[in-house]
Write a protein that holds these residues in place. Sequence first.
Motif, PDB file in Angstrom:
ATOM      1  N   THR B  57     -87.056 -16.743 -20.824  1.00 51.54           N
ATOM      2  CA  THR B  57     -88.083 -16.393 -21.783  1.00 51.54           C
ATOM      3  C   THR B  57     -89.015 -15.337 -21.212  1.00 51.54           C
ATOM      4  OG1 THR B  57     -89.146 -18.273 -20.852  1.00 51.54           O
ATOM      5  CG2 THR B  57     -88.060 -18.582 -22.932  1.00 51.54           C
ATOM      6  N   PHE B  58     -89.190 -15.365 -19.887  1.00 53.89           N
ATOM      7  CA  PHE B  58     -89.987 -14.345 -19.192  1.00 53.89           C
ATOM      8  C   PHE B  58     -89.482 -12.965 -19.614  1.00 53.89           C
ATOM      9  CE2 PHE B  58     -89.778 -11.585 -15.297  1.00 53.89           C
ATOM     10  CZ  PHE B  58     -91.131 -11.350 -15.122  1.00 53.89           C
ATOM     11  N   GLN B 137     -93.653 -24.037 -16.262  1.00 52.94           N
ATOM     12  CA  GLN B 137     -94.756 -23.843 -17.210  1.00 52.94           C
ATOM     13  C   GLN B 137     -94.416 -22.717 -18.198  1.00 52.94           C
ATOM     14  OE1 GLN B 137     -98.298 -22.411 -15.290  1.00 52.94           O
ATOM     15  NE2 GLN B 137     -99.265 -21.935 -17.252  1.00 52.94           N
ATOM     16  N   ILE B 138     -93.812 -21.626 -17.701  1.00 57.04           N
ATOM     17  CA  ILE B 138     -93.397 -20.529 -18.584  1.00 57.04           C
ATOM     18  C   ILE B 138     -92.419 -21.035 -19.642  1.00 57.04           C
ATOM     19  CG2 ILE B 138     -92.152 -18.346 -18.722  1.00 57.04           C
ATOM     20  CD1 ILE B 138     -93.013 -17.738 -15.915  1.00 57.04           C
ATOM     21  N   GLN B 139     -91.424 -21.807 -19.189  1.00 58.36           N
ATOM     22  CA  GLN B 139     -90.394 -22.282 -20.118  1.00 58.36           C
ATOM     23  C   GLN B 139     -90.990 -23.218 -21.155  1.00 58.36           C
ATOM     24  OE1 GLN B 139     -87.946 -20.459 -19.501  1.00 58.36           O
ATOM     25  NE2 GLN B 139     -88.545 -19.956 -17.417  1.00 58.36           N
ATOM     26  N   ILE B 140     -91.925 -24.063 -20.722  1.00 61.58           N
ATOM     27  CA  ILE B 140     -92.530 -25.009 -21.658  1.00 61.58           C
ATOM     28  C   ILE B 140     -93.428 -24.274 -22.658  1.00 61.58           C
ATOM     29  CG2 ILE B 140     -94.183 -26.928 -21.828  1.00 61.58           C
ATOM     30  CD1 ILE B 140     -92.886 -28.142 -19.393  1.00 61.58           C
ATOM     31  N   GLY B 305    -102.643 -13.114 -32.197  1.00 66.11           N
ATOM     32  CA  GLY B 305    -102.437 -11.910 -31.404  1.00 66.11           C
ATOM     33  C   GLY B 305    -101.660 -12.186 -30.125  1.00 66.11           C
ATOM     34  N   ASP B 306    -100.946 -13.350 -30.062  1.00 67.76           N
ATOM     35  CA  ASP B 306    -100.198 -13.751 -28.869  1.00 67.76           C
ATOM     36  C   ASP B 306     -98.940 -12.895 -28.710  1.00 67.76           C
ATOM     37  OD1 ASP B 306     -98.802 -14.998 -26.884  1.00 67.76           O
ATOM     38  OD2 ASP B 306     -98.930 -17.007 -27.736  1.00 67.76           O
ATOM     39  N   ALA B 307     -98.949 -12.001 -27.705  1.00 72.47           N
ATOM     40  CA  ALA B 307     -97.829 -11.070 -27.518  1.00 72.47           C
ATOM     41  C   ALA B 307     -96.510 -11.810 -27.288  1.00 72.47           C
ATOM     42  CB  ALA B 307     -98.106 -10.120 -26.361  1.00 72.47           C
ATOM     43  N   ASN B 308     -96.569 -13.014 -26.692  1.00 74.12           N
ATOM     44  CA  ASN B 308     -95.341 -13.772 -26.445  1.00 74.12           C
ATOM     45  C   ASN B 308     -94.619 -14.128 -27.736  1.00 74.12           C
ATOM     46  OD1 ASN B 308     -96.143 -13.849 -23.736  1.00 74.12           O
ATOM     47  ND2 ASN B 308     -97.291 -15.740 -24.057  1.00 74.12           N
ATOM     48  N   ALA B 309     -95.366 -14.194 -28.839  1.00 72.79           N
ATOM     49  CA  ALA B 309     -94.790 -14.650 -30.111  1.00 72.79           C
ATOM     50  C   ALA B 309     -94.345 -13.484 -30.985  1.00 72.79           C
ATOM     51  CB  ALA B 309     -95.798 -15.511 -30.858  1.00 72.79           C
ATOM     52  N   SER B 392    -100.018 -13.781 -21.018  1.00 75.01           N
ATOM     53  CA  SER B 392     -98.699 -13.177 -21.171  1.00 75.01           C
ATOM     54  C   SER B 392     -97.707 -13.899 -20.264  1.00 75.01           C
ATOM     55  CB  SER B 392     -98.744 -11.703 -20.798  1.00 75.01           C
ATOM     56  OG  SER B 392     -97.431 -11.238 -20.604  1.00 75.01           O
ATOM     57  N   LEU B 393     -96.507 -14.145 -20.782  1.00 75.11           N
ATOM     58  CA  LEU B 393     -95.460 -14.760 -19.958  1.00 75.11           C
ATOM     59  C   LEU B 393     -95.163 -13.893 -18.744  1.00 75.11           C
ATOM     60  CD1 LEU B 393     -92.997 -15.959 -22.746  1.00 75.11           C
ATOM     61  CD2 LEU B 393     -94.546 -17.365 -21.411  1.00 75.11           C
ATOM     62  N   VAL B 394     -95.314 -12.574 -18.896  1.00 74.38           N
ATOM     63  CA  VAL B 394     -95.059 -11.669 -17.772  1.00 74.38           C
ATOM     64  C   VAL B 394     -96.091 -11.912 -16.669  1.00 74.38           C
ATOM     65  CG1 VAL B 394     -94.888  -9.257 -17.052  1.00 74.38           C
ATOM     66  CG2 VAL B 394     -94.001  -9.946 -19.281  1.00 74.38           C
TER      67      VAL B 394
END
Lengths: 74, 482
Positions: B57-58, B137-140, B305-309, B392-394
């Motif tokens: 997902t990262f 945590q990233i994956q969750i 505004g969540d860039a991950n989504a 951000s996940l990044v």
Amino acid sequence: MDEADSPPSGGLRRRHLPLLLPFLWQVGGVPWANGVAWRPWHMPFLLLWELAGVVIASLAIALVYRLDAAAAAR
Amino acid sequence: MIAAAVTVGVVTATMLGTVAYGRMQARARTISEWAIGGRSLGLLVFWFLNAGEIYTTFAVLGISGYAWAHGAPATLALCSVSLAAAIGYWLTPRIWRSGRASGLMTQADFFAHHYRSRWLGILVALVGIAALVIYVQIQITALGLVLRVTLGDVDAATAAALAAAAMLLFVFFAGLRSAAFAAGVKDVLMVLLVGGLALTVAREVGASSIADLFRRAEALAPAAATLPGRDPAAGLGVTWLMTTAISVAVGTYIFPHMFQLCYAADAAKTLRRNAIFQPLYSLSYLFIILLGVAALVAGTRPPGGDANAVLLQLVTDRYPAWVTGLFGATAALLALVPGSVLLLTIGTIFTRNVVLPLRPALDERAQLLASRAAMVAFAALAAWLSVGPSQSLVTIGLTAYATIGMLAPGVYLAFLRPGVPAVALGAGLAVGYAAMLLPSPLAAWAAASGFDLGLAALLLNGATVLIVDAALRRGRAPLAVA
């Protein structure tokens, strides 16, 4: 034989040098590539540069694989 | 509704298929079979497993979000796999061989054995678990995001708890060898789906071709095409890209799960050949970046505004429900599979390198039990960490790389410089973490210049190791003569 060419503590050999090429291209090339204003297919040049770098990396690693195999055969 | 049904259906089918595949393959239910696939994974299975570890997902949700929010900084993704492979070609066969020669199963085993130090082994185990918990945590976070976008009315805490529970179920019924099956399903789905989306997205958002898409993006956001991207204040300039790319490349195989994955290979040759082909797989990141650019052109507005989504939102806005469902399922697997492998690694490390040194008499059954208890506890911790302000996940990913990268000197020097004492590595770790975590002129300089702080701290760490090592050698030499 596969095992003979790199003993567990064997360090870097001259034939491993091509492994530096991806770093020269994908990291060293960034300051230059970021400044290129040319937009092939309207795509940012940096993006195309890094894409090409991925292929270069595969080729460089394949080359070292061949060199390792040749060294092991000797 | 259709989207949610497709998502749940595909994920459930894949999980059932994985368990069935695992049953067919089941042999001795020992901890070594369960955790490192009995050291017998061939090139194809290994390649999928390794790709599964890299296409997280990262990369997919995080990088598309970066392309949407920033632009050019997203090219980091294209450097990450190829540079790691160039290092991995040299490094991974050495890790594999030392593991086979001495019966090692984890990274902490490697440190404890090579440096003949029990405390270093325990320290390395704890550092590894910390970095892995950040990675889980990233994956969750991502799995929770998929649940919220596809199922609708779920709050963040519930989504995180559900995500952690799904991951644990997957691990308990599967194990490493069957994770390769799910990784295969997920990778095929991801490549087909992302490829399909990338080919059609230009038309869906009103551009005539991919070239036209980039032309429109540059007209909308001229700064996105070059570093530092649309938000210069974010500090994602040329120096940032160069140093972060190196930091990621150095850290990739230092992650305990990647390190341990080397042990699972059947031969050194498998690892070398894998290194040749791994970079080519990362060409598909172009599609991911393209989709982020399309979201920019489409004016996609992700929730909060969540860039991950942004990618999930783009697909939901512009595609039929079954595509949204399939994409949701792929994204869910993208988090589930690596997440489960990460948990598996945490369990193995905790048992072997924290519990066993204290209770050496445990039999294999009890070890398996301890391993599973640890996974539940650390999954809960990761779920708890993921409920909070959205990052951000990044950014979270780069924190994990900086954390684990500190172990790099001990891994690389093991193969380059014999006889480095454990205390030198301990000193390096102390200096490195202090430089990274404490406010200092170094941190201020890194923030101002864009130099990756993790890499700066790692350089200090490495210098400390070499200096302490040299000082101790000089101190020892006259004694050796006498």
